[in-house]
Design an enzyme around this catalytic site. Sequence first.
Site, PDB file in Angstrom:
ATOM      1  N   GLU A   1      38.486  62.553 125.782  1.00  9.27           N
ATOM      2  CA  GLU A   1      39.498  62.418 124.726  1.00  9.27           C
ATOM      3  C   GLU A   1      40.916  62.697 125.229  1.00  9.27           C
ATOM      4  OE1 GLU A   1      38.399  64.632 121.240  1.00  9.27           O
ATOM      5  OE2 GLU A   1      36.540  63.531 120.970  1.00  9.27           O
TER       6      GLU A   1
ATOM      7  N   ASN B   1      33.478  58.937 121.201  1.00  6.46           N
ATOM      8  CA  ASN B   1      33.192  60.080 120.332  1.00  6.46           C
ATOM      9  C   ASN B   1      33.578  59.697 118.918  1.00  6.46           C
ATOM     10  OD1 ASN B   1      32.594  61.403 122.687  1.00  6.46           O
ATOM     11  ND2 ASN B   1      34.348  62.804 122.614  1.00  6.46           N
TER      12      ASN B   1
ATOM     13  N   GLU C   1      29.784  61.883 121.880  1.00  8.01           N
ATOM     14  CA  GLU C   1      29.835  62.997 120.920  1.00  8.01           C
ATOM     15  C   GLU C   1      29.672  62.447 119.517  1.00  8.01           C
ATOM     16  OE1 GLU C   1      33.231  65.641 120.980  1.00  8.01           O
ATOM     17  OE2 GLU C   1      33.149  65.765 123.175  1.00  8.01           O
TER      18      GLU C   1
HETATM   19  C1  FCB Z   1      35.921  66.678 119.879  1.00  5.43           C
HETATM   20  C2  FCB Z   1      35.949  67.487 121.162  1.00  5.43           C
HETATM   21  C3  FCB Z   1      34.878  68.545 121.244  1.00  5.43           C
HETATM   22  C4  FCB Z   1      34.658  69.220 119.898  1.00  5.43           C
HETATM   23  C5  FCB Z   1      34.457  68.198 118.817  1.00  5.43           C
HETATM   24  C6  FCB Z   1      34.179  68.797 117.465  1.00  5.43           C
HETATM   25  O1  FCB Z   1      37.187  66.165 119.632  1.00  5.43           O
HETATM   26  O2  FCB Z   1      35.820  66.640 122.280  1.00  5.43           O
HETATM   27  O3  FCB Z   1      35.208  69.452 122.238  1.00  5.43           O
HETATM   28  O4  FCB Z   1      35.690  70.082 119.644  1.00  5.43           O
HETATM   29  O5  FCB Z   1      35.589  67.379 118.731  1.00  5.43           O
END
Ligand code: FCB
Length: 486
Positions: free
Chosen positions: A179, A309, A387
């Site tokens: 990210e 993510n 994620e």
């Molecule tokens: C993402 C991050 C991770 C965590 C999640 C909830 O943006 O990559 O580290 O904090 O959110």
Amino acid sequence: MTAVRPDIAPKQAPEATRFPTGFVWGAATAAYQVEGAAAEDGRTPSIWDTFSRTPGKVRNGDTGDIAADHYHLYRDDVALMKRLGLKAYRFSISWSRVQPTGRGPAVERGLDFYRKLVDELLEAGITPVATLYHWDLPQELEDAGGWPQRVTTDRFADYAAIMAGALGDRVGTWTTFNEPWCSAFLGYGSGVHAPGRTEPASALRAAHHLNLAHGRAIEVLRGQLPAAAQTSVTLNLHQVRPLTASAADADAARRIDAVGNRIFTGPMLRGEYPEDLIADTRHLVDWSTLVHDGDLAAISGPIDVLGVNYYTPTLVSTPEKGAGSTRDDGHGASDYSPWPGSEHVAFHLSEGKQRTAMNWAIDPDGLYNLLMDTSRDHPEVPLMVTENGAAFDDYVSPEGRVEDPERIAYLHGHLDAVQRAVADGADVRGYFLWSLMDNFEWAYGYSKRFGTVYVDYASQRRIPKASAHWYADVIRRHALPQTGPS
Ligand code: FCB
């Protein structure tokens, strides 16, 4: 020792749609969020150590000093992953643990931790997926100017070479950045993340240097890793939706898509910065001097996988409309915008949706659309959900159990969305649940529990939540249960 609950041992579900052969089932963490041992074995502060020590920056003054103590408990954690049947573990490397000043030779004790972690995973039959950078720049490099400075890309390329040399024989999948949008725009724009600067031009400069550092690291990794190794980057692509069908809201969505998504996918996957992004931001930076000859070629070297993510969609309008309008886009409130050049865009909470403890709307169709849109725009690159997950207010019952039916429903809905996208042609290779265990949730400290495993921070005891047993069952079946969670 916690065994997988016998009451949800594999049942036959022959009619259930199975995920593709080879689909990877994993869970993810990040170094600063879980490791602890902040000052051990030569590690020096990263920007997150400094930021979390700055009064008012992190809820309750929490820090990652101890976190989930994964640095000491990694063997137990890998054993737990094995019992849950995980096939892959996505973790990140703490740069200041292996190269304390961010330059010069590596510290062997720091490297040893990751060697031991990876060996333990391989022994357990779990594929290690290593991320080089999950937001924790060595403080010395921030003191020298941080990501807004081009020289930081030299440092990152050297660090990538160190890690490829140390782990390249045993880690098959490498991710450069997690990210980078958050690093650039929350770190240097809104300031809700480390290093907490609020300088729109610096945020844009950081974004370009993160892109360049990605490209340079990919080249280094490719040069050092075995041919079969896979390289990738993970982006938090915003699933942007206009609030209404008006031209003004369409423009808001275009702007947020430009500075939220295409600022990375453009150079990385197409070798160019989008014209509209440059037009929206040229009063802040001179792109013609920021981007040097050769940068775009360096940034766009091929990658094998694109990590995405996803948590919740992003609903936008311009100008602000009604009481539902907010400057908080879900990334944390600040007087400063993380959207340079598009500060006037307003964000909205979608109506009628259930929400997680982050107040994020639960919207699995957002993941489906994100996967479909991304594979339509970039059909050449396979996708991996690196994620996805949710925070809820979990607690341990008097019987010692953690029941989290909301999380099971969240995961069920989102895995169903992945399956629908695969059925409709998206090349999605796997899914990593965020997170393996409760951890330090950045500016929210320990107040938000994203884990599928509960962590009792006082004792560091791990308790798999009901969702962990549910996920273990999905992995065993390689399919979702026919009906929703009971
Ligand atoms: C993402 C991050 C991770 C965590 C999640 C909830 O943006 O990559 O580290 O904090 O959110």
